[in-house]
Design an enzyme around this catalytic site. Structure first.
Site, PDB file in Angstrom:
ATOM      1  N   ALA B   7       0.825  -1.215   0.000  1.00  0.00           N
ATOM      2  CA  ALA B   7       0.000   0.000   0.000  1.00  0.00           C
ATOM      3  C   ALA B   7       0.852   1.255   0.000  1.00  0.00           C
ATOM      4  O   ALA B   7       1.876   1.323   0.672  1.00  0.00           O
ATOM      5  CB  ALA B   7      -0.912   0.009   1.224  1.00  0.00           C
ATOM      6  N   CYS B   8       0.404   2.238  -0.778  1.00  0.00           N
ATOM      7  CA  CYS B   8       0.980   3.576  -0.677  1.00  0.00           C
ATOM      8  C   CYS B   8      -0.111   4.588  -0.980  1.00  0.00           C
ATOM      9  O   CYS B   8      -1.236   4.218  -1.308  1.00  0.00           O
ATOM     10  CB  CYS B   8       2.202   3.749  -1.582  1.00  0.00           C
ATOM     11  SG  CYS B   8       1.866   4.005  -3.317  1.00  0.00           S
ATOM     12  N   GLY B   9       0.177   5.842  -0.879  1.00  0.00           N
ATOM     13  CA  GLY B   9      -0.830   6.879  -1.009  1.00  0.00           C
ATOM     14  C   GLY B   9      -1.681   6.774  -2.271  1.00  0.00           C
ATOM     15  O   GLY B   9      -2.898   6.849  -2.211  1.00  0.00           O
ATOM     16  N   ALA B  40      -3.809   3.722  -0.137  1.00  0.00           N
ATOM     17  CA  ALA B  40      -3.969   3.718   1.322  1.00  0.00           C
ATOM     18  C   ALA B  40      -5.442   3.666   1.721  1.00  0.00           C
ATOM     19  O   ALA B  40      -5.816   2.913   2.623  1.00  0.00           O
ATOM     20  CB  ALA B  40      -3.306   4.954   1.919  1.00  0.00           C
TER      21      ALA B  40
END
Lengths: 150, 94
Positions: B7-9, B40
């Site tokens: 997960a990332c932004g 996210a």
């Protein structure tokens, strides 16, 4: 040379007032070339507030970016800062990270651009390379340095 | 087959690089593993849907998560990279 990085989109030794100003400065050449929509800048700044991108390498780096819908033509803009500017830490918004190199990523297809993204990460992990980029006097110097890694 | 949620932004730049590194590390260690990327804001939903073995993230996550969550920043900075790799391998070998 990967066409994503071009001397027209590299600015050295810049003075900005904060991290958001740094993002706006990095975005300017992309906007002028029509590579991003006008909304890109606000979206990237807003994203930076919520999901900051500062990385605590010896010479701090930030990787601001935003959603693909604001990208018209993929490109990467590089800004080096005369003075360090505080970015919040990636994954840890309370952390203050002094940053001197900003890679603004205008990417819409990361799988296709994987090689250039991996190259940037390789550079970030190379302290000597970060020093050379920070100390570069001309955009061409940074362009040529990155070229050796591609 | 192990599954790692990355997960990332924006699920765009950093998570793609991190996901590839994880797949490479798993392969080098003879672990069958695939990765799924998530923004996210979608990560918790994907966690509930997919039941991954671990989450690697470069952002803060909300919600109660009862599987290992690894900070993926080391894959970008190289700082504490080996301990992060060791941690990941230990989880995936279980």
């Amino acid at each position: 040379m990967d066409s994503l990085i071009h001397i027209d989109r590299i600015q050295v030794n810049c003075i900005v007032k904060d991290q958001f100003d740094a993002i706006a400065l990095a975005a300017r050449p992309l906007l002028e070339k029509g590579f991003i929509t006008e909304e890109f800048i606000d979206a990237a700044i807003e994203r930076e507030r919520v999901f900051p991108t500062g990385l605590p390498t010896k010479i701090g780096v930030a990787l601001p970016h935003t959603e693909a819908k604001y990208v018209l033509k993929e490109s990467i803009s590089i800004v080096t800062l005369k003075n360090t500017i505080v970015f919040a830490g990636m994954g840890n918004p309370k952390e203050s990270i002094p940053v001197q190199i900003v890679f603004l990523l205008a990417i819409s297809n990361p799988e296709k651009q994987l090689r250039i993204l991996q190259t940037i990460i390789t550079i970030i992990q190379n302290e000597k390379m970060l020093k050379k980029i920070r100390d570069a006097k001309e955009p061409r110097d940074i362009h040529d340095l990155i070229k050796t890694f591609l | 087959m192990k599954l790692v949620l990355v997960a990332c932004g924006t699920a765009l730049a950093t998570s793609t690089v991190v996901a590839k590194k994880i797949e490479q590390i798993a392969q080098e260690n003879g672990i069958e593993c695939r990765t799924v990327q998530a923004k996210a804001v979608d990560a918790f939903k994907k966690y509930q849907e997919l039941h991954p073995d671990a989450i690697v993230c470069t952002c803060q996550l909300e919600g109660e998560i009862d599987i290992p969550v690894i900070n993926g920043r080391a894959f970008l900075t190289g700082i504490n990279l080996q301990s992060t790799i060791d941690q990941l391998i230990e989880i995936l070998k279980k």
